[in-house]
Design an enzyme around this catalytic site. Sequence first.
Site, PDB file in Angstrom:
ATOM      1  N   ARG A   2      -4.171 -78.238  27.947  1.00  0.00           N
ATOM      2  CA  ARG A   2      -4.900 -79.356  27.353  1.00  0.00           C
ATOM      3  C   ARG A   2      -5.145 -79.064  25.875  1.00  0.00           C
ATOM      4  O   ARG A   2      -6.192 -78.552  25.500  1.00  0.00           O
ATOM      5  CB  ARG A   2      -6.241 -79.562  28.068  1.00  0.00           C
ATOM      6  CG  ARG A   2      -6.104 -79.820  29.565  1.00  0.00           C
ATOM      7  CD  ARG A   2      -7.460 -79.844  30.233  1.00  0.00           C
ATOM      8  NE  ARG A   2      -7.360 -80.039  31.679  1.00  0.00           N
ATOM      9  CZ  ARG A   2      -8.395 -80.002  32.516  1.00  0.00           C
ATOM     10  NH1 ARG A   2      -9.604 -79.770  32.043  1.00  0.00           N
ATOM     11  NH2 ARG A   2      -8.212 -80.184  33.808  1.00  0.00           N
TER      12      ARG A   2
ATOM     13  N   ASP B  71      -6.094 -79.488  22.041  1.00  0.00           N
ATOM     14  CA  ASP B  71      -7.193 -80.221  21.429  1.00  0.00           C
ATOM     15  C   ASP B  71      -6.706 -81.223  20.384  1.00  0.00           C
ATOM     16  O   ASP B  71      -5.524 -81.258  20.032  1.00  0.00           O
ATOM     17  CB  ASP B  71      -8.174 -79.241  20.772  1.00  0.00           C
ATOM     18  CG  ASP B  71      -8.942 -78.407  21.784  1.00  0.00           C
ATOM     19  OD1 ASP B  71      -9.090 -78.859  22.937  1.00  0.00           O
ATOM     20  OD2 ASP B  71      -9.399 -77.308  21.421  1.00  0.00           O
TER      21      ASP B  71
ATOM     22  N   ARG C 158      -7.575 -70.626  17.948  1.00  0.00           N
ATOM     23  CA  ARG C 158      -8.112 -70.952  16.620  1.00  0.00           C
ATOM     24  C   ARG C 158      -9.266 -70.033  16.242  1.00  0.00           C
ATOM     25  O   ARG C 158      -9.416 -69.651  15.072  1.00  0.00           O
ATOM     26  CB  ARG C 158      -8.550 -72.419  16.584  1.00  0.00           C
ATOM     27  CG  ARG C 158      -7.379 -73.398  16.656  1.00  0.00           C
ATOM     28  CD  ARG C 158      -7.844 -74.818  16.930  1.00  0.00           C
ATOM     29  NE  ARG C 158      -8.776 -75.269  15.921  1.00  0.00           N
ATOM     30  CZ  ARG C 158      -9.586 -76.315  16.067  1.00  0.00           C
ATOM     31  NH1 ARG C 158      -9.571 -77.005  17.214  1.00  0.00           N
ATOM     32  NH2 ARG C 158     -10.395 -76.673  15.104  1.00  0.00           N
TER      33      ARG C 158
END
Length: 251
Positions: A49, A51, A194
């Site tokens: 999934r 972002d 990230r």
Amino acid sequence: MRYFLELAYNGKNYFGWQVQPNQISVQEAIETRLSKILGQKISIVGAGRTDTGVHAKKMYAHFDFDGELKKDLVRHLNSFLPKDIAIYKIHEMDPEAHARFDATSRSYNYFISPQKNPFTFEGAWVFNRELDLDKMNDAAQLLIKKGDFGSFAKLHTDVKTNICDVREAFWRVNEEGQFVFQITADRFLRNMVRAIVGTLVEVGIGKITKEDLVQIIEDQNRGSAGASAPAQGLYLVDVQYPKELFRNEFK
């Protein structure tokens, strides 16, 4: 029958992969076109999934369909999809194959441009401070293990465990002079890559040391790590599955 879509997308215009109310997602864009072409409501399940704003150079999603697929379905589907989503192949799979749960590893790249570039700014983090590649690579080796990566996980998610098996993590410089971080693991927590990139950049500019990173990992506290790197530099680049799950291929 169960099928896997092999696809790629530029995530700039989407609020992530997963369907959500009042926002356009990659999943919704594909489901809408695929349902129309096949003449029945089709739901797809992705390998992950991603972002908002994150890209995928190689993603998989599965769907079920009992009818006969036309041989030119890939071309037909691509003609209906937006230019920033592409279907490369459709694979006929083992009936129990699952795009998310059967993935054995996932790999991400993150791109940092050391100077402004009009041709890459939408797909990389422009960071014009000097980075020490050796220090970042040295620190990245601390991530290669099976352990708790809670310090790099987005808070208040519904995951049951923060344990991940990270199998590779390293930096390189590509032909365009960009810093490229590659990381592979069995699974990733939301926002994990990230957050790791943002923390390793702090090592690269001398804000924190390798020893500080050891403590950050041990803390298992998101507040200990660095700020998350911007979404536009992140790409899902590979997902691996057991070969025996794959049967026929539709190009």
